[in-house]
Design an enzyme around this catalytic site. Structure first.
Site, PDB file in Angstrom:
ATOM      1  N   GLU A   3       0.839  -1.193   0.000  1.00 54.39           N
ATOM      2  CA  GLU A   3       0.000   0.000   0.000  1.00 54.39           C
ATOM      3  C   GLU A   3       0.877   1.247   0.000  1.00 54.39           C
ATOM      4  OE1 GLU A   3      -3.232  -0.398   2.853  1.00 54.39           O
ATOM      5  OE2 GLU A   3      -3.123  -2.578   2.698  1.00 54.39           O
ATOM      6  N   LYS A  61      -0.607   3.640  -4.946  1.00 54.13           N
ATOM      7  CA  LYS A  61       0.238   2.447  -4.835  1.00 54.13           C
ATOM      8  C   LYS A  61       1.120   2.247  -6.061  1.00 54.13           C
ATOM      9  CE  LYS A  61      -3.694   0.059  -2.667  1.00 54.13           C
ATOM     10  NZ  LYS A  61      -4.535  -1.169  -2.753  1.00 54.13           N
ATOM     11  N   HIS A 101      15.274 -15.789  -7.260  1.00 51.04           N
ATOM     12  CA  HIS A 101      14.120 -15.116  -7.857  1.00 51.04           C
ATOM     13  C   HIS A 101      14.454 -13.707  -8.367  1.00 51.04           C
ATOM     14  CE1 HIS A 101      11.805 -18.404  -6.212  1.00 51.04           C
ATOM     15  NE2 HIS A 101      12.124 -18.063  -4.981  1.00 51.04           N
ATOM     16  N   ARG A 121       6.972 -14.458  -6.039  1.00 54.62           N
ATOM     17  CA  ARG A 121       5.693 -14.961  -6.554  1.00 54.62           C
ATOM     18  C   ARG A 121       5.441 -14.577  -8.008  1.00 54.62           C
ATOM     19  NH1 ARG A 121       2.148 -13.445  -1.112  1.00 54.62           N
ATOM     20  NH2 ARG A 121       3.153 -14.965   0.257  1.00 54.62           N
ATOM     21  N   ARG A 163     -22.036   7.975  -2.757  1.00 56.80           N
ATOM     22  CA  ARG A 163     -21.926   6.559  -3.107  1.00 56.80           C
ATOM     23  C   ARG A 163     -22.717   5.678  -2.140  1.00 56.80           C
ATOM     24  NH1 ARG A 163     -17.659   5.461  -6.846  1.00 56.80           N
ATOM     25  NH2 ARG A 163     -16.734   7.430  -7.508  1.00 56.80           N
ATOM     26  N   ARG A 273     -11.144 -11.133   0.421  1.00 54.17           N
ATOM     27  CA  ARG A 273     -10.176 -10.999   1.507  1.00 54.17           C
ATOM     28  C   ARG A 273     -10.922 -10.997   2.831  1.00 54.17           C
ATOM     29  NH1 ARG A 273      -8.125  -5.395  -0.966  1.00 54.17           N
ATOM     30  NH2 ARG A 273      -9.047  -6.302  -2.820  1.00 54.17           N
TER      31      ARG A 273
END
Length: 290
Positions: A3, A61, A101, A121, A163, A273
């Site tokens: 974040e 981000k 990696h 990943r 909203r 999540r």
């Protein structure tokens, strides 16, 4: 995905180490690291060679290096860096052994420290994009974040007030306000005493403003502590982990006492999540689904 605080820590490290330097060569390993660059990795390697990094920038981000034809030229392209879930931008000595990696190595003409991209990943990678008013194409639709000098909290408050979605869903919408993810949304909601399923339109404008201020405050505090690291996948450019996880009041604290009232914190499913909140401090609205 990291974040705002985590990305800002990386941005600052890159700004300090690569601004003003000219790229000599780029070596990309495999296809995935450049999968967002449609012409492919060899094209990206060729187009980056000889470019000067004029700065490291962030919106929410999203992170990019501004590139120009020379140190005094106006940047016209940006190397967008997608950190994904585990991407690391590391500044290292060229003679250091490669970490496992490692998917990219960027060498500079001054033969100083090089830049390496490590991604366990393989969700992250690089892409080259034209700059539009200094922002890469593909990112221009992303809203300003609370640390941007042009951020207008009152405008965001009015947008949120219109909203009819749950307030946490709205906070995570990067076209409304950027930089806030699951961690800092949970923390801001806990500080504000608001359940994430409360309709945004049901909150008063002052309550929305306070919530946005809490989001900014908690991210600023996380930034001071190097961000939040749980499994050493997120690190600064020197390989150091952040330690704000020690200060989290809500995120990941299910089963523990609320720091404010002592009630056991609860974990609930949210989208794909989860959310963690206090049943007493953050009363769940009756209209929310079970």
């Amino acid at each position: 995905m990291p974040e705002l605080p985590e990305v800002e820590v990386v941005r600052r490290g890159l700004a300090a180490h690569v601004t003003g330097r000219t790229i000599e060569t780029v070596s990309l390993r495999g296809e995935r690291v450049a999968r967002r660059h449609v012409p492919g990795p060899r094209d990206l390697e060729d187009r980056l060679a000889g470019r000067t990094v004029t700065g490291a920038h962030r919106r929410g981000k999203y992170l990019w290096l501004a590139l120009a034809e020379g140190p005094d030229a106006v940047p016209d392209e940006g190397l967008v860096v997608h950190l994904g879930m585990s991407g690391q931008m590391l500044v290292t000595d060229p003679d250091d052994a490669e970490a496992r990696h490692t998917h990219a190595r960027v060498r500079f003409t001054d033969a100083g420290h090089e830049l390496r991209f490590v991604d366990q990943r393989t969700f992250g990678g690089f892409a080259l994009a034209d700059l539009v008013d200094g922002v890469p194409e593909g990112i221009t639709h992303i809203a300003l974040d609370p640390f941007d000098p042009d951020y207008d909290r009152d405008v965001v408050v009015r947008d949120i007030k219109r909203r009819r979605s749950g307030i946490k869903r709205v906070l995570l919408n990067q076209t409304v306000v950027s930089g806030i993810g699951n961690i800092y949304a949970d923390e801001a909601l806990w500080r504000a005493g608001v359940h994430g399923e409360r309709l945004a339109s049901s909150l008063t404008k002052p309550a929305i403003a306070r919530l946005l201020d809490h989001a900014r405050d908690v991210m600023a505090q996380a930034l001071e502590q190097g961000g939040t690291s749980f499994d050493e996948l997120y690190v600064n450019v020197n390989g150091a982990s952040g330690y704000f996880d020690r200060s989290l009041a809500a995120y990941g604290q299910e089963g523990r006492p609320c720091p404010r009232c002592g009630t056991t914190m609860r974990r609930e499913q949210f989208m794909n999540r989860s959310s963690t909140s206090c049943p007493r401090c953050q009363v769940r609205p009756r209209s929310a689904s079970a």
